[in-house]
Structures are given as C-alpha cells and as structure tokens.
Scaffold this active site. Structure first.
Site, short mmCIF file in Angstrom:
data_model
loop_
_atom_site.label_atom_id
_atom_site.label_comp_id
_atom_site.label_asym_id
_atom_site.label_seq_id
_atom_site.Cartn_x
_atom_site.Cartn_y
_atom_site.Cartn_z
N PRO A 1 0.79 -1.23 0.00
CG PRO A 1 0.10 -0.92 2.21
CD PRO A 1 0.80 -1.89 1.31
CG ASP B 1 2.20 0.50 -11.25
OD1 ASP B 1 2.49 0.23 -12.42
OD2 ASP B 1 1.27 -0.05 -10.63
CE LYS C 1 -1.01 0.53 -16.84
NZ LYS C 1 -2.05 -0.45 -16.55
N GLY D 1 1.66 -1.31 -7.46
CA GLY D 1 1.17 -0.89 -6.15
C GLY D 1 0.09 -1.83 -5.64
N GLY D 2 0.00 -2.00 -4.32
CA GLY D 2 -1.03 -2.84 -3.72
C GLY D 2 -0.84 -4.31 -4.06
CG ASP D 3 -2.92 -8.66 -4.65
OD1 ASP D 3 -2.12 -9.44 -4.11
OD2 ASP D 3 -3.64 -8.99 -5.63
CB ALA E 1 -5.13 0.61 -0.53
CG MET F 1 -8.80 4.01 -8.80
SD MET F 1 -8.46 2.90 -10.22
CE MET F 1 -9.14 1.33 -9.62
#
Lengths: 251, 251
Positions: free
Chosen positions: B12, B35, B56, B87-89, B118, B169
């Site tokens: 996270p 990322d 991106k 990032g994250g999983d 997260a 998001m």
C-alpha cells in the site's frame, strides 16, 4: 506503563509471504499469541518470545475469545512487546474487532499490521486476477458461516451481485452454498474453483461450477479452503489432485 | 531460454509492508518495471536492477498497456530476473490479467507475488475490521471507473448488497458514487470514511456518510484514496485533517 499489543497478519501460509514489518516485530516480541494455522517457520522468527497457541474450537468461540482478550491484556501489563499473530489478514474474518475493542477499553496501546489474505495468495497461484477489464470489476469476500442473530443467507445476495466472489470457510457446507447461490440468481454453470492450502506444499486446485460444487467439495481435505466463484475462473486447470476424467468432463 | 517475469505486489505504500518474498526478488532483480506510486525505499531494494517507470496516463491506457506487455517480453529475452512491480496487490484492479495473458502467450515463465491491498492497510490504521460478528459478514471491493462495454453502475448493486464496501478510485467522482449508492438502496445516513494515502506520512482520514460524501470528498488531495462504506465505520474519527466543527456535526 503498559506494553503495546501488535495485532499482526501472518499471511496465507508460506512463511515468506509475511511482511517485513511483521518479521521485524516478531524478532523483538516478548510473547506471541498465535492461531493454530501459523507456519512453524513464521513462529521461529520470534526467537526470544514465549509462544502461546490460542486456537479456538468451534462451538466454544465466545468463551475462548473472552479468554484470549484477557490473556492479551494481562501480557501487556508484563511485557513491552506483545504480538497477536493471526492467519491471513487480521481485519477479514479474523474476529479482530473483539480483541481491538477489549484492548482499547483496557487502554492498552495497540497497533495493527496487515497481512496477505488467502484470496490474494490463491489468485497469484492460479495466475487469475480477481478483477478483469470489462468482465469483473467487483469482488466480494464473504463467509456462509452463520453467527447467532445474522440474517439467513445475506452473504449469498452479496456474492450474487458481485462479478467475482471468494467464499471463506465454505467448502464444508458446499451443498447449502450451491443452493443459496442458485436461489439468488447465480447460474449453475458459473465457473468455480476450490483452492485448498493456498501457498502450502499440499495445495489443491479443484475446478468445477456452481451446480457441481457439492460433488467437487468431496475432494477437499482438512486444510483451509476457498471457494472462488466467477467467470474469471472459466479456464482454471486442476492442480495437485488427480480428478477422474468423467469429473473433468462435467465442466 | 527466457528469463522469468515476476509480477509483484508492492503493497500500500509504506516500504515495510512489502512481503519478504518480494524484498528478496527485488534484491536479485536485473530489471524492474514499476508503477508511479511505488515508494523510493522499495525501489532502492532493487540495488543492482535497471529501473523503468511505466506509469500510465489516463485516456491512453490501452496503448500504454500493450507497450508494457512488449517491454516485459523483450526484457525476459535478455535478463534472467524481470520484476514487474505494481502498487497494492497485482490481482485487484491492477489490470494484471492483460500482462499475464501476454506473457503466457509468449511462453515466458511467470510467477506472481501477492501484496497488501490498500483496503487492508487502511483497515489496520483505522483499527476498524472489514468484517464484524453479527454486523458485517461480507465485504465488496469495487471501482466506479467505467471501462468501455461495462454495464452502468453494476458496481453499485454489489456495493449495496454487501455489509461493507471499499471503493477504489472513487473519491474523484463522489457525487455520482453517492447517487448510485442511494439509487441502489443504501441509506444516505450509512457511515463512510475516506482514507487518502493509507500508510503514508500525509495520510488523511475523513469521516462522513453516503449523503455527505460529495462535500467530504472536496477535502481529498492528490493521493490515492479509498471510499469505505458500512456500519462498521460509524465510530471512526478524523485524522490528519482539520475539519470545521460544522462539518463534523453533519454526521
């Protein structure tokens, strides 16, 4: 002055899927209260700690939980670093809130360290993402285990509404799980994969579908198992298990 | 002979919430594609690796994704250990499947290492479990971001059916998120907490409810934010942000 209790996720089983933070905490822990399913190598990281197994037996959950709460509070009076080590992530089906609330009420300093939940470890092993662009944009984690006072099969409504569903502690009641999903509108043909012992050496992957879930679940052993439901699982292959040809043709 | 591509979850944000497996892989990586949001200390673990940022930009996703796929395949022809750090999983809202499918098609050996998403890190920081006995037994992770061809607001049906919902998001479109939840039967009074930059130093926790979500989201900055919805969040307090007295009385 009281010590701090760290509520720590041990991850899905494989000892190297622990976080760096958890590993460092274990190394300096004075006492560790752990679930039955934590890997011996993970426990071995707590070199200098007293280890206390606090596995619960089903049917005696409430009593056991109150006793664990008391053990944590008592330990914090005695030791600076108390670790409560729980399989997976502590905040998902771990009954963590009961321990958290007891510690806050007793004014014990508390920190929580997240862990990898089995659903993520299983997804990595299957090489099959929980979400997929234009096919799966919502994932539900649920358990069919009924607690006293909970509404019957509410979990199945949530599982039916999401694109992907991961059911914890569900393989042992496969018939009622299959029935509840179908009653909530999930097609009997929707793909399912059962993953037993994710990240463990005796891992099994059993592909099936919602209608054939009860038959497939008979191949599950004693290990913790996930029932994963969704179109994303349509192409998953069996692993770690010899399934009869006739069984595989069912899909 | 091709190298192996490791699709690795960076967790996270906090660098010590990486797994031991990920840390060891980074230490021996030849090249790392990462990322934009990966922490510099996490990248620094890849001492000997070439680092390539592959963030991106929105609106150019498909082109960028195809280019990343090609970069991974090309790197595997050249280097034994290629790490793709997300990032994250990687298996939750990471568009991992597009990379996985491209690598499998190109017959590149592939391993996936899960990471802490997260939602779990935020739950740990809030000291608030995603599930709670007799109150919350299902959790949905969803995103309101619409992909081409996806059904309008299907995510909101899943979010409404589960006891707890974590929306990724979603803070940038708070008005339509609030509207969609209410249209699907979620009470306007249901507790919400927005968590921005979970585990980061500039973390913010903004408590609100479904009806006041659009007003609350105006306090969110540029960091990644989760919108967490459910009765379990009723008692969460604001953190890292000065909210006007009048705002807090809204709840």
């Amino acid at each position: 002055m009281s010590g701090t209790v760290y509520l720590v996720g041990a991850g899905p089983g494989a000892p190297d899927l622990l976080t760096l933070r958890a590993a460092r905490l274990l190394a300096r822990a004075d006492i560790v209260f752990h679930d039955a399913l934590v890997h011996p190598e993970t426990l071995a990281l707590a070199e200098r700690a007293i280890k206390v197994a606090v596995g619960k037996r089903s049917g005696k959950h409430s009593t056991a939980q109150r006793f664990i709460n008391k053990q944590l509070i008592d330990a914090a009076q005695k030791y600076p670093t108390v670790v409560r080590l729980k399989g997976g992530d502590p905040m998902l089906f771990g009954r963590a809130q009961e321990e958290i609330d007891a510690l806050i009420e007793a004014r014990i300093p508390l920190e929580i360290v997240p862990g990898i939940s089995a659903a993520f470890a299983a997804s990595a092993e299957l090489q099959c993402s929980l979400t997929r662009r234009a096919l799966a944009r919502s994932v539900v984690f649920a358990t069919p285990r009924e607690a006293a006072g909970s509404k019957q099969n509410e979990w199945a409504k949530a599982a039916a509404a999401a694109d992907t569903a991961v059911l914890y502690m569900a393989a042992g009641e496969a018939q009622s799980v299959s029935d509840a999903l179908i009653a909530n509108g999930v097609p009997a043909s929707r793909a399912v994969v059962i993953v037993e012992n994710a990240t463990g050496e005796s891992r099994k992957v059993i592909p099936t579908d919602v209608g054939h879930l009860p038959a497939a679940a008979q191949h599950v052993g004693d290990g913790p198992a996930l029932v994963m439901v969704g179109e994303v699982y349509a192409a998953v292959q069996a692993l770690g298990i010899d399934l009869p040809e006739a069984y595989l043709q069912l899909r």
